[in-house]
Design a protein around this motif. Structure first.
Motif, PDB file in Angstrom:
ATOM      1  N   UNK A 115       0.818  -1.208   0.000  1.00  0.00           N
ATOM      2  CA  UNK A 115       0.000   0.000   0.000  1.00  0.00           C
ATOM      3  C   UNK A 115       0.856   1.265   0.000  1.00  0.00           C
ATOM      4  N   UNK A 116       2.046   1.188   0.564  1.00  0.00           N
ATOM      5  CA  UNK A 116       2.928   2.355   0.632  1.00  0.00           C
ATOM      6  C   UNK A 116       3.764   2.539  -0.622  1.00  0.00           C
ATOM      7  N   UNK A 117       3.753   1.555  -1.520  1.00  0.00           N
ATOM      8  CA  UNK A 117       4.602   1.604  -2.715  1.00  0.00           C
ATOM      9  C   UNK A 117       3.867   2.333  -3.845  1.00  0.00           C
ATOM     10  N   UNK A 197      -3.184   5.237  -9.781  1.00  0.00           N
ATOM     11  CA  UNK A 197      -3.226   6.671  -9.502  1.00  0.00           C
ATOM     12  C   UNK A 197      -2.510   6.941  -8.182  1.00  0.00           C
ATOM     13  N   UNK A 198      -1.513   7.812  -8.243  1.00  0.00           N
ATOM     14  CA  UNK A 198      -0.812   8.230  -7.018  1.00  0.00           C
ATOM     15  C   UNK A 198      -1.443   9.515  -6.502  1.00  0.00           C
ATOM     16  N   UNK A 199      -1.739   9.526  -5.185  1.00  0.00           N
ATOM     17  CA  UNK A 199      -2.271  10.714  -4.549  1.00  0.00           C
ATOM     18  C   UNK A 199      -1.189  11.321  -3.663  1.00  0.00           C
ATOM     19  N   UNK A 200      -0.979  12.609  -3.791  1.00  0.00           N
ATOM     20  CA  UNK A 200      -0.148  13.338  -2.829  1.00  0.00           C
ATOM     21  C   UNK A 200      -1.099  14.229  -2.053  1.00  0.00           C
ATOM     22  N   UNK A 201      -1.112  14.061  -0.748  1.00  0.00           N
ATOM     23  CA  UNK A 201      -2.162  14.633   0.095  1.00  0.00           C
ATOM     24  C   UNK A 201      -1.540  15.594   1.099  1.00  0.00           C
ATOM     25  N   UNK A 222      -1.924  16.949   6.204  1.00  0.00           N
ATOM     26  CA  UNK A 222      -1.290  17.731   7.260  1.00  0.00           C
ATOM     27  C   UNK A 222      -0.596  18.943   6.639  1.00  0.00           C
ATOM     28  N   UNK A 223      -0.845  20.145   7.159  1.00  0.00           N
ATOM     29  CA  UNK A 223      -0.170  21.329   6.603  1.00  0.00           C
ATOM     30  C   UNK A 223       1.346  21.199   6.659  1.00  0.00           C
ATOM     31  N   UNK A 224       1.982  21.518   5.555  1.00  0.00           N
ATOM     32  CA  UNK A 224       3.443  21.472   5.494  1.00  0.00           C
ATOM     33  C   UNK A 224       4.036  20.103   5.267  1.00  0.00           C
ATOM     34  N   UNK A 225       3.202  19.071   5.175  1.00  0.00           N
ATOM     35  CA  UNK A 225       3.690  17.705   4.977  1.00  0.00           C
ATOM     36  C   UNK A 225       2.954  17.092   3.789  1.00  0.00           C
ATOM     37  N   UNK A 226       3.684  16.369   2.950  1.00  0.00           N
ATOM     38  CA  UNK A 226       3.096  15.676   1.800  1.00  0.00           C
ATOM     39  C   UNK A 226       3.063  14.180   2.101  1.00  0.00           C
ATOM     40  N   UNK A 227       1.877  13.617   2.234  1.00  0.00           N
ATOM     41  CA  UNK A 227       1.703  12.171   2.355  1.00  0.00           C
ATOM     42  C   UNK A 227       1.271  11.607   1.016  1.00  0.00           C
ATOM     43  N   UNK A 228       1.580  10.363   0.788  1.00  0.00           N
ATOM     44  CA  UNK A 228       1.249   9.761  -0.504  1.00  0.00           C
ATOM     45  C   UNK A 228       0.538   8.433  -0.319  1.00  0.00           C
ATOM     46  N   UNK A 229      -0.282   8.098  -1.291  1.00  0.00           N
ATOM     47  CA  UNK A 229      -1.008   6.832  -1.323  1.00  0.00           C
ATOM     48  C   UNK A 229      -1.356   6.567  -2.785  1.00  0.00           C
ATOM     49  N   UNK A 230      -1.892   5.383  -3.050  1.00  0.00           N
ATOM     50  CA  UNK A 230      -2.258   5.088  -4.435  1.00  0.00           C
ATOM     51  C   UNK A 230      -3.484   4.195  -4.475  1.00  0.00           C
ATOM     52  N   UNK A 231      -4.105   4.161  -5.643  1.00  0.00           N
ATOM     53  CA  UNK A 231      -5.247   3.284  -5.841  1.00  0.00           C
ATOM     54  C   UNK A 231      -5.331   2.880  -7.306  1.00  0.00           C
ATOM     55  N   UNK A 232      -5.994   1.779  -7.542  1.00  0.00           N
ATOM     56  CA  UNK A 232      -6.335   1.347  -8.905  1.00  0.00           C
ATOM     57  C   UNK A 232      -7.760   0.802  -8.844  1.00  0.00           C
ATOM     58  N   UNK A 233      -8.710   1.601  -9.300  1.00  0.00           N
ATOM     59  CA  UNK A 233     -10.121   1.218  -9.231  1.00  0.00           C
ATOM     60  C   UNK A 233     -10.417   0.197 -10.320  1.00  0.00           C
TER      61      UNK A 233
END
Length: 294
Positions: A115-117, A197-201, A222-233
């Motif tokens: 999930x983190x890749x 699809x990669x999300x940068x949140x 989170x303000x000032x921090x970029x978290x990432x995740x991905x999905x394939x619907x």
């Protein structure tokens, strides 16, 4: 007669369960949804395995406890044992929980790593949380920059209905016969089916959390921090979610809607949404004036 009636009942319950599992979360739904992605289904499966392990442990523990309470009570003449401990028994109830924990943690950890890749993503979308709306920026699509950027807010009719003294009935707000009060937006996030699809949140003000249960994960903004995740619907459809972090007065009024389209339809939508090219600048040439002679 009971067997004859039981068979159709089991089939009907199975159909209802499968329908609920493939849909968005429903009112009074007690279990996790199986979701619309492979990740969501694996999360659901691991959840069910651990749930049944916990049920089995509970049955054994409470079963032994109730047997001890009712069978070996003082009124029946039970006498306390004189031995202090059993090394073999202590070894068994130490080793078995360790094996259960390892057996549960291994697939869960493997899934978390996947999930983190976010590598080999074919599309990138930036998600920014605000009080109380979401901004979506389409950063990359197969190496191209779509330039699509919009804000997604609570749908206007629901926004009017939620106001005190509006006199409007929330039950009247429906989409395709399903109640969508506080679960619909003016502009949904549109993604293609079958594309990673990669999300940068991130967030612009306070901590939010972007959560669509059908995707199988949620990510803090989170303000000032970029978290990432991905999905394939995997399947076209509309999948709804909400902010999952208490972020202020209107926290309950910033829903999320993801609309998954077949790749060809998505590209048509993307073309229609692309910003119009800026008009070419026209240079105006002023002819020099000549002062009259004489």
């Amino acid at each position: 007669m009971r067997r004859v009636l039981a068979a159709p009942a089991v089939v009907l319950l199975g159909l209802l369960a499968s329908a609920a599992a493939n849909a968005n979360p429903q009112p009074w739904q007690l279990n996790m949804t199986r979701g619309a992605t492979q990740t969501a289904r694996e999360v659901h499966d691991i959840h069910m395995v651990v749930l049944w392990i916990c049920v089995a442990i509970g049955v054994v523990v409470f079963g032994v406890m109730f047997v001890a309470m009712f069978r070996f009570r003082k009124s029946k003449g039970a006498v306390p044992a004189t031995w202090s401990h059993s090394t073999k028994l202590e070894a068994v109830w130490t080793i078995i929980p360790i094996l259960i924990l390892i057996g549960s943690a291994w697939p869960a950890t493997t899934l978390l790593i996947r999930m983190a890749d976010t590598s080999e993503s074919e599309m990138t979308i930036k998600v920014t949380g605000y009080q109380w709306k979401w901004r979506y920026e389409y950063v990359d699509y197969f190496g191209k920059q779509p330039g699509i950027n919009f804000v997604s807010s609570l749908e206007s009719q629901a926004n009017r209905t939620r106001q005190l003294g509006s006199g409007m009935d929330p039950r009247d707000i429906k989409v395709d016969g399903q109640s969508t009060y506080l679960l619909d937006v003016d502009k949904p996030l549109v993604v293609p089916v079958g594309v990673k699809v990669r999300f940068v949140v991130t967030a612009d003000d306070v901590i939010h959390s972007w959560w669509v249960p059908a995707l199988g994960w949620k990510q803090d903004a989170i303000p000032g921090i970029i978290n990432s995740a991905w999905t394939r619907v995997d399947e076209p459809g509309v999948y709804r979610g909400q902010c999952a972090e208490l972020c202020g007065r209107d926290h309950a009024f910033m829903p999320i809607v993801v609309k998954a389209l077949p790749k060809a339809e998505f590209e048509q939508w993307m073309t229609a949404q692309a910003p119009a090219p800026a008009p070419a600048a026209t240079a105006t040439t002023l002819a020099p004036t000549t002062a009259p002679q004489g």
